[in-house]
Design an enzyme around this catalytic site. Structure first.
Site: not given
Ligand code: NAP
Length: 264
Positions: A143, A156
């Site tokens: 991130s 985070y």
């Molecule tokens: N969106 C942003 O602005 C942003 C910015 C920078 C970085 N990121 C990073 O991008 C990555 C993906 O995030 P996203 O934005 O796509 O969020 P998201 O839509 O909330 O997706 C998160 C994913 O992680 C899985 N997950 C959560 N807890 C879990 C667990 N205990 N075991 C297995 N899987 C789990 C969820 O699946 P289940 O709930 O089905 O388990 C879901 O598929 C993360 O590493 C986040 O830190 C996001």
């Protein structure tokens, strides 16, 4: 439905929503077979059906709660044993809200397990087999907050600084073994992560919010170009290179047998 013609499989964590699900769509369109990892099997099944119908690729599911050691080990074992897997996308992650003083043990533990421990052990399992085979690639989702820890939740941001540092070390260890490493630093991206962590995108200026498809398409272009660090929002990549250069210039002076003169 056409048969899968691609022998390579991508294992994607966090594939049930957001960035991970978008990687699944884009990699399926490129002909990858997929192994989708998350807890929500219903969503994984729906995505698998969609992608099999659209692209004729083979899509398997591996339900895992990456907070649990046994489930991390289950996914790692698959990475160690399945020779079809040539790409790992470490996207699973959670965010936290609030100050460090407000942190509670359970949610901090969950974040460290998923964002650090699971990502590390899966990267390690992939690294061992990929380097023995002299190929393969690992994409870690970091991130931009790793570069701006003053502006976001401390735990985070620190977890994402770890992901950046780990990826840089992995690249140093693995490049000579033919293994590609990329760390992607998204800015604010429209996914469920905000609602899941009890926050909201509503207060964020729209000019700072990227659509998830644009984010993943840019990240994959960076991957195709062999970038180690991809910052999809950053207009001028020379700014990142200047920061890296400045950091590396410290190297000759970071370990001496005497303290610096100002401490004597
Ligand atoms: N969106 C942003 O602005 C942003 C910015 C920078 C970085 N990121 C990073 O991008 C990555 C993906 O995030 P996203 O934005 O796509 O969020 P998201 O839509 O909330 O997706 C998160 C994913 O992680 C899985 N997950 C959560 N807890 C879990 C667990 N205990 N075991 C297995 N899987 C789990 C969820 O699946 P289940 O709930 O089905 O388990 C879901 O598929 C993360 O590493 C986040 O830190 C996001």
């Amino acid at each position: 439905m056409k048969a899968s013609s691609h022998a390579q499989t991508a294992l994607i964590t966090g594939a049930s929503s957001g960035i991970g699900a978008t990687y699944a769509r884009r990699l399926a369109a490129r002909g990858y077979d997929l192994l989708l990892v998350a807890r929500n099997e219903t969503r994984l099944r729906q995505l698998a059906d969609e992608l099999t119908a659209a692209h004729g690729v083979r899509v398997d599911l591996l339900s895992a709660d990456l907070e649990q050691h046994a489930d991390i080990e289950k996914v790692a074992a698959r990475l160690r044993s399945d020779e079809q897997i040539t790409l790992l996308v470490n996207s699973a992650g959670i965010a936290l809200n609030g100050s460090l003083a407000e942190a509670d043990l359970d949610s901090t533990h969950s974040l460290l397990q998923i964002n650090l421990l699971a990502l590390t052990m899966l990267a390690s399992a992939a690294a061992v087999r990929f380097s023995l085979g002299g190929g393969g690639a690992i994409i870690n989702i970091g991130s931009v907050v790793s570069l701006l820890p003053e502006r976001f939740n401390a735990i985070y941001s620190a977890s994402k600084a770890y992901v950046l540092s780990l990826s840089q070390s992995m690249h140093a260890e693995l490049a000579s073994h033919g293994v590609q490493v990329q760390v992607v630093l998204p800015g604010v991206t429209r996914t469920e992560i905000f609602e899941r962590s009890g926050s909201s995108l509503a207060q964020i200026p729209p000019g700072m919010v990227m659509e998830v498809e644009d984010l993943v398409d840019a990240a994959l272009r960076g991957f195709d170009q062999g970038e180690l660090v991809t910052i999809p929002s950053l207009p001028d990549s020379s700014e990142w290179h200047a920061l890296t250069q400045a950091r590396l210039q410290l190297a000759p002076n970071l370990s001496h047998n005497q303290p610096a003169a100002r401490y004597l």
